[in-house]
Design a protein around this motif. Sequence first.
Motif, PDB file in Angstrom:
ATOM      1  N   THR A  65       0.851  -1.186   0.000  1.00  0.00           N
ATOM      2  CA  THR A  65       0.000   0.000   0.000  1.00  0.00           C
ATOM      3  C   THR A  65       0.887   1.235   0.000  1.00  0.00           C
ATOM      4  O   THR A  65       2.048   1.180   0.423  1.00  0.00           O
ATOM      5  CB  THR A  65      -0.938   0.027   1.212  1.00  0.00           C
ATOM      6  N   PHE A  66       0.313   2.346  -0.467  1.00  0.00           N
ATOM      7  CA  PHE A  66       1.082   3.579  -0.588  1.00  0.00           C
ATOM      8  C   PHE A  66       0.158   4.722  -0.203  1.00  0.00           C
ATOM      9  O   PHE A  66      -0.840   4.966  -0.881  1.00  0.00           O
ATOM     10  CB  PHE A  66       1.564   3.711  -2.036  1.00  0.00           C
ATOM     11  N   SER A  73       4.484   3.576   3.189  1.00  0.00           N
ATOM     12  CA  SER A  73       4.133   2.387   2.432  1.00  0.00           C
ATOM     13  C   SER A  73       4.173   1.192   3.379  1.00  0.00           C
ATOM     14  O   SER A  73       5.080   1.093   4.217  1.00  0.00           O
ATOM     15  CB  SER A  73       5.103   2.162   1.274  1.00  0.00           C
ATOM     16  N   CYS A  90      12.773  -0.801   0.987  1.00  0.00           N
ATOM     17  CA  CYS A  90      11.929   0.057   0.176  1.00  0.00           C
ATOM     18  C   CYS A  90      12.833   1.062  -0.542  1.00  0.00           C
ATOM     19  O   CYS A  90      13.907   1.409  -0.043  1.00  0.00           O
ATOM     20  CB  CYS A  90      10.856   0.758   1.001  1.00  0.00           C
TER      21      CYS A  90
END
Lengths: 111, 116
Positions: A65-66, A73, A90
């Motif tokens: 998810t962002f 995230s 990330c």
Amino acid sequence: SQKIEQNSEALNIQEGKTATLTCNYTNYSPAYLQWYRQDPGRGPVFLLLIRENEKEKRKERLKVTFDTTLKQSLFHITASQPADSATYLCALDNYGQNFVFGPGTRLSVLP
Amino acid sequence: EAGVTQFPSHSVIEKGQTVTLRCDPISGHDNLYWYRRVMGKEIKFLLHFVKESKQDESGMPNNRFLAERTGGTYSTLKVQPAELEDSGVYFCASSQVTGGLTGELFFGEGSRLTVL
């Protein structure tokens, strides 16, 4: 100053559970965010890319998810297996110039 | 299809000596990046080539580091003279150009440099 933080240096979970890793950033406005897996002595391997206008991306047991409002995230591994044990990184695009990596979270899935 | 290859996998040199690291990207990938991880720190960007041109070298630590990509194929990263703080793992990555930085990076296995 610009900063990328990943929730913890190490995370231990039981096999079969869902692992949730966090990536938070400060003073970046990434249009894209990527997650990589790195095993000891190896180079990072790409897992997923998510764009700023996408809320969620899935690939098999992986979900990303962002949230550009929270500047965060989340990376989920469902039904985790010992083979998922690795360091997860990330990376976000730095104003279209290059990719900037977080420090990584070392995940250990215990049988 | 061959992946990104790096050579040497490990180099041990004395302070003041010169080392040259080589990276062969995936064939057809115009973008080539150099990154490095020093002990206990995150992977840091060094520079980015598009074909033979340096697109961004803002991460190069100082003028002891020289990167080249003659002909837009393989790249070399030379450290001269090497200092103790240059020790770390140097990663090369390549990607296809798909309109901006949207492509995944394909990494090599890294070249570990130890400066004594």
